[in-house]
Design a protein around this motif. Sequence first.
Motif, PDB file in Angstrom:
ATOM      1  N   SER A 202      -8.603  21.762  16.071  1.00 40.76           N
ATOM      2  CA  SER A 202      -8.040  21.046  17.225  1.00 40.76           C
ATOM      3  C   SER A 202      -6.637  21.526  17.515  1.00 40.76           C
ATOM      4  CB  SER A 202      -8.034  19.549  16.932  1.00 40.76           C
ATOM      5  OG  SER A 202      -7.335  19.330  15.741  1.00 40.76           O
ATOM      6  N   ALA A 203      -6.458  22.082  18.655  1.00 37.87           N
ATOM      7  CA  ALA A 203      -5.122  22.494  19.068  1.00 37.87           C
ATOM      8  C   ALA A 203      -4.333  21.224  19.352  1.00 37.87           C
ATOM      9  CB  ALA A 203      -5.215  23.371  20.301  1.00 37.87           C
ATOM     10  N   GLY A 204      -3.071  21.254  18.953  1.00 33.89           N
ATOM     11  CA  GLY A 204      -2.268  20.033  19.040  1.00 33.89           C
ATOM     12  C   GLY A 204      -2.199  19.405  20.416  1.00 33.89           C
ATOM     13  N   GLU A 205      -1.935  20.231  21.408  1.00 32.74           N
ATOM     14  CA  GLU A 205      -1.759  19.672  22.754  1.00 32.74           C
ATOM     15  C   GLU A 205      -3.056  19.121  23.317  1.00 32.74           C
ATOM     16  OE1 GLU A 205       0.168  18.315  25.979  1.00 32.74           O
ATOM     17  OE2 GLU A 205       0.947  19.026  24.069  1.00 32.74           O
ATOM     18  N   ALA A 206      -4.120  19.898  23.209  1.00 31.61           N
ATOM     19  CA  ALA A 206      -5.421  19.456  23.745  1.00 31.61           C
ATOM     20  C   ALA A 206      -5.883  18.177  23.052  1.00 31.61           C
ATOM     21  CB  ALA A 206      -6.456  20.561  23.549  1.00 31.61           C
ATOM     22  N   GLU A 207      -5.623  18.122  21.776  1.00 26.32           N
ATOM     23  CA  GLU A 207      -6.031  16.937  21.040  1.00 26.32           C
ATOM     24  C   GLU A 207      -5.220  15.719  21.490  1.00 26.32           C
ATOM     25  OE1 GLU A 207      -5.471  17.262  16.872  1.00 26.32           O
ATOM     26  OE2 GLU A 207      -6.525  15.414  16.448  1.00 26.32           O
ATOM     27  N   ARG A 208      -3.975  15.948  21.729  1.00 22.88           N
ATOM     28  CA  ARG A 208      -3.114  14.865  22.158  1.00 22.88           C
ATOM     29  C   ARG A 208      -3.544  14.338  23.529  1.00 22.88           C
ATOM     30  NH1 ARG A 208       1.439  12.362  21.199  1.00 22.88           N
ATOM     31  NH2 ARG A 208       2.750  11.734  22.916  1.00 22.88           N
ATOM     32  N   ARG A 209      -3.902  15.244  24.416  1.00 25.70           N
ATOM     33  CA  ARG A 209      -4.375  14.834  25.757  1.00 25.70           C
ATOM     34  C   ARG A 209      -5.653  14.013  25.633  1.00 25.70           C
ATOM     35  NH1 ARG A 209      -3.403  18.843  29.994  1.00 25.70           N
ATOM     36  NH2 ARG A 209      -5.634  18.904  30.275  1.00 25.70           N
ATOM     37  N   ALA A 210      -6.553  14.525  24.808  1.00 27.02           N
ATOM     38  CA  ALA A 210      -7.815  13.799  24.629  1.00 27.02           C
ATOM     39  C   ALA A 210      -7.562  12.426  24.012  1.00 27.02           C
ATOM     40  CB  ALA A 210      -8.752  14.615  23.749  1.00 27.02           C
ATOM     41  N   LEU A 211      -6.609  12.402  23.090  1.00 26.07           N
ATOM     42  CA  LEU A 211      -6.287  11.144  22.425  1.00 26.07           C
ATOM     43  C   LEU A 211      -5.708  10.130  23.407  1.00 26.07           C
ATOM     44  CD1 LEU A 211      -6.058   9.604  19.765  1.00 26.07           C
ATOM     45  CD2 LEU A 211      -3.810  10.651  19.448  1.00 26.07           C
TER      46      LEU A 211
ATOM     47  N   PHE B 295      -2.785   2.678  19.193  1.00 28.51           N
ATOM     48  CA  PHE B 295      -3.983   3.508  18.981  1.00 28.51           C
ATOM     49  C   PHE B 295      -3.579   4.912  18.550  1.00 28.51           C
ATOM     50  CE2 PHE B 295      -7.180   6.487  20.520  1.00 28.51           C
ATOM     51  CZ  PHE B 295      -8.351   5.939  20.034  1.00 28.51           C
ATOM     52  N   VAL B 296      -2.646   5.490  19.268  1.00 24.19           N
ATOM     53  CA  VAL B 296      -2.212   6.851  18.957  1.00 24.19           C
ATOM     54  C   VAL B 296      -1.581   6.896  17.581  1.00 24.19           C
ATOM     55  CG1 VAL B 296      -0.607   8.698  19.639  1.00 24.19           C
ATOM     56  CG2 VAL B 296      -1.911   7.478  21.375  1.00 24.19           C
ATOM     57  N   GLU B 297      -0.801   5.888  17.268  1.00 26.24           N
ATOM     58  CA  GLU B 297      -0.131   5.859  15.964  1.00 26.24           C
ATOM     59  C   GLU B 297      -1.142   5.753  14.829  1.00 26.24           C
ATOM     60  OE1 GLU B 297       3.836   3.612  14.396  1.00 26.24           O
ATOM     61  OE2 GLU B 297       2.092   2.372  14.852  1.00 26.24           O
ATOM     62  N   ARG B 298      -2.139   4.881  15.000  1.00 26.93           N
ATOM     63  CA  ARG B 298      -3.166   4.740  13.957  1.00 26.93           C
ATOM     64  C   ARG B 298      -3.918   6.042  13.759  1.00 26.93           C
ATOM     65  NH1 ARG B 298      -7.264   0.308  14.837  1.00 26.93           N
ATOM     66  NH2 ARG B 298      -6.449   0.187  16.950  1.00 26.93           N
TER      67      ARG B 298
ATOM     68  N   ARG C  91       0.598  10.932  32.316  1.00 29.83           N
ATOM     69  CA  ARG C  91       0.818  11.273  33.735  1.00 29.83           C
ATOM     70  C   ARG C  91       0.490  12.745  33.990  1.00 29.83           C
ATOM     71  NH1 ARG C  91       6.196   7.740  33.773  1.00 29.83           N
ATOM     72  NH2 ARG C  91       5.327   5.799  34.536  1.00 29.83           N
ATOM     73  N   GLN C  92       0.859  13.578  33.041  1.00 34.02           N
ATOM     74  CA  GLN C  92       0.552  15.009  33.214  1.00 34.02           C
ATOM     75  C   GLN C  92      -0.956  15.244  33.251  1.00 34.02           C
ATOM     76  OE1 GLN C  92       2.476  17.281  30.146  1.00 34.02           O
ATOM     77  NE2 GLN C  92       4.537  16.844  30.923  1.00 34.02           N
TER      78      GLN C  92
END
Lengths: 193, 210
Positions: free
Chosen positions: A121-130, A184-187, B51-52
């Motif tokens: 999982s690439a960090g950014e893509a995963e973060r967006r999905a999250l 949610f993100v923190e957990r 937002r992005q």
Amino acid sequence: MKTLALVAAEAGDQREGPDSVLEAARAGDRGAFDLLMRRHERLVLGTAFRLAGNLEDAQDVSQEVFLRLYRNLAKLDTGNLAAWLYRVTVNVCHDARRRRPATVPVDDAPELAAAGDPQQSAGEAERRALLLRSLRTLSERERAALVLHDLEGLSTAEVAGVLGSSVATVRSQVSKARLKMRDFVERYSRRRL
Amino acid sequence: MTCAMWEERVALFAGGDLGTAEATAVERHLSQCVACRALAAELRLELDGLRQVHAEPLAAEHYAVVRGRVLAELAKPQRGRAAWPLAWAAALAVAAAAVWVVVMMKLPAIPAPELPRVVSIAPMVERPVPREPGSKRSLKRRERTGWQAKAPAPLAGGKVGQTLSSVNLQVNPVVSRPAAEDSPVRMVQLATADPNVVIYWLFEEKGEER
């Protein structure tokens, strides 16, 4: 007072003279109605996508919204078309959700973390999905308030008008929604570590 | 640990949704509270990220699918949509008829009550009639004016065994004539479906009709 989001959404109606497209669509011109849909499809499909959580449902919702628009063309107040579209989109999403409830509760966060592969999982893509997943953990009203206010850029008063609730209620919903998403993100992040 | 009482305000502050006074109060708290400062920073980061993601347009074909479906739906003949009230009315009529039939089949047949029959017609033995109520003065007035109470219409044409519904109410001298000349009062006995209930009908014939 209207926010830039509503003003921009309604500006499309004025581009070719005062409501000329709307008038033509009212007269039964399918081409004009197609143009009307093109002007507002980003508003409708984008909002529906965030509210419904998946593209297929969002397309179904958008289809229903535009069909309702066509059936109500004669009695629509053109000055409030964007607000009307937001309201109908929220209502149709609500109806769709009642028929087919969402199946991603808040407690799914640990499972999501366990299912993810840290190596791939690439960090950014995963973060967006999250972040998008965190939207699904919200209650229907909280999600609607957050999507309209934080993503679509409507003011608290405009959101209150669309949702038929008070400004205080919307403020509370927006605040709680932000905190829930952050939890949610923190957990999820804690689980991954 | 964050301060629970500040959380909601910090969440609104992160989105720029507080008025000046409230924002100033939150800023003052943030300057003293590391946890809330971290919370505000995380909230801002997540809001910006969301937002992005939302700002990225969907592929054009996704919009085209919706438009195509809508236009196809509008191009369908309107017959189906226009006919639905009629279809509903027809369905309701059929349902109502079905309910009526079921109710009628379930209801038990209610027998018509048996009408009383004339079982005997006989002169009544005259008995001393009790004095009519009234003052002496009113009795005297009656004698003076010649007022008389009207007798009921005589049963006529009745026969023993005949049901009341077929009794002819016209004067029938054979039936109404008294056995004894000096007995104007007659009695008709009517039998009902209940053997314990017998109706006696007393009447007096007018002298002129004898």
